[in-house]
Design a protein around this motif. Structure first.
Motif, PDB file in Angstrom:
ATOM      1  N   SER A 211       3.912   9.593   5.208  1.00 28.55           N
ATOM      2  CA  SER A 211       2.684  10.439   5.585  1.00 28.55           C
ATOM      3  C   SER A 211       1.524   9.591   5.229  1.00 28.55           C
ATOM      4  O   SER A 211       0.321  10.270   4.762  1.00 28.55           O
ATOM      5  N   LEU A 212       1.342   8.471   5.372  1.00 30.46           N
ATOM      6  CA  LEU A 212       0.267   7.360   4.841  1.00 30.46           C
ATOM      7  C   LEU A 212      -0.846   7.909   5.740  1.00 30.46           C
ATOM      8  O   LEU A 212      -0.632   8.223   6.894  1.00 30.46           O
TER       9      LEU A 212
ATOM     10  N   SER B 256       4.811   2.850  12.050  1.00 29.54           N
ATOM     11  CA  SER B 256       5.722   4.007  11.655  1.00 29.54           C
ATOM     12  C   SER B 256       5.202   4.603  10.300  1.00 29.54           C
ATOM     13  O   SER B 256       5.887   5.854  10.020  1.00 29.54           O
ATOM     14  N   TRP B 257       4.515   4.081   9.553  1.00 29.48           N
ATOM     15  CA  TRP B 257       4.484   4.599   8.099  1.00 29.48           C
ATOM     16  C   TRP B 257       3.532   5.753   8.079  1.00 29.48           C
ATOM     17  O   TRP B 257       3.386   6.428   7.038  1.00 29.48           O
TER      18      TRP B 257
ATOM     19  N   PHE C 237       0.953  -1.067  -0.033  1.00 26.12           N
ATOM     20  CA  PHE C 237       0.000   0.119   0.014  1.00 26.12           C
ATOM     21  C   PHE C 237       0.920   1.157  -0.024  1.00 26.12           C
ATOM     22  O   PHE C 237       1.384   1.458   1.051  1.00 26.12           O
ATOM     23  N   HIS C 238       1.173   1.750  -0.975  1.00 26.49           N
ATOM     24  CA  HIS C 238       1.856   3.042  -1.024  1.00 26.49           C
ATOM     25  C   HIS C 238       3.362   2.786  -0.910  1.00 26.49           C
ATOM     26  O   HIS C 238       3.807   3.625   0.062  1.00 26.49           O
ATOM     27  N   GLY C 239       3.795   1.717  -1.170  1.00 22.25           N
ATOM     28  CA  GLY C 239       5.345   1.287  -0.509  1.00 22.25           C
ATOM     29  C   GLY C 239       5.185   0.812   0.908  1.00 22.25           C
ATOM     30  O   GLY C 239       6.382   0.218   1.249  1.00 22.25           O
ATOM     31  N   MET C 240       4.236   0.467   1.434  1.00 28.58           N
ATOM     32  CA  MET C 240       4.423  -0.236   2.810  1.00 28.58           C
ATOM     33  C   MET C 240       3.802  -1.501   2.701  1.00 28.58           C
ATOM     34  O   MET C 240       2.530  -2.007   2.124  1.00 28.58           O
TER      35      MET C 240
END
Length: 185
Positions: free
Chosen positions: A121-122, A113-114, A43-46
């Motif tokens: 700033s997810l 911490s994402w 999810f967006h790099g996570m």
């Protein structure tokens, strides 16, 4: 002497001294690629595919478990300890299957911490879940801690690590620690 001690432990119902934690997603001390930056579930790099865990020898009186995954090696790269997963687990459970972070509605999950500026700033409603390893500078070692608790924590989805530690104070029956590396390629 060993036979006498073993007999006493068996008579008293004591078969183990410690809570044990393991994961089939960790092979020879290394977290499989699919649970981190090289996995396809993102999810967006996570990374979002959570590792499976199982444990045994929980102490009598366990009402809830807390699982915390931390990356202390992140301090060198980004200046802070990175939190990958904070979750509360019902006390009658002894395993989490792969992807439980997404599929198990009984889990109460805290903020990883994402959501921070460093994590992109997810949205906060998307980070109360597993956010897998993405070591930015080198191979990192991840500390996975399972706490057996003598009461259910009064925390809601999106809780923070400091809230968890405050709530657990005086209620930890035992803990188990599993350390594993995620290989930076």
């Amino acid at each position: 002497m060993k036979k006498v001690l073993l007999s006493i432990f068996l008579l008293l119902g004591i078969t183990s001294f410690s809570l044990e934690l393991k994961s089939s997603g960790v092979k020879d001390g290394v977290i499989e690629k699919k649970y981190g930056t090289y996995g396809k579930d993102q999810f967006h790099g996570m990374p979002t595919l959570s590792m499976p865990f199982e444990w045994k020898d929980a102490p009598t009186g366990t009402k809830q478990f807390a699982l915390v995954i931390e990356d202390f090696d992140a301090v060198e790269a980004v200046g802070v300890i990175w939190l990958h997963w904070l979750t509360l687990i019902p006390g009658d459970t002894n395993f989490l299957p792969e992807n439980a972070s997404t599929t198990d509605e009984k889990l109460i999950q805290g903020e990883n911490s994402w959501w921070s500026l460093l994590g992109g700033s997810l949205p906060k409603d998307e980070v109360a879940r597993y956010g897998g390893p993405v070591p930015p500078n080198k191979t990192h070692t991840y500390t996975i801690t399972l706490y057996a608790l003598d009461k259910e924590m009064d925390l809601k989805k999106g809780f923070y690590l400091n809230e968890l530690y405050d709530a657990m104070d005086g209620h930890i029956l035992k803990k188990a620690v599993l350390k594993a590396k995620y290989i930076k390629e």
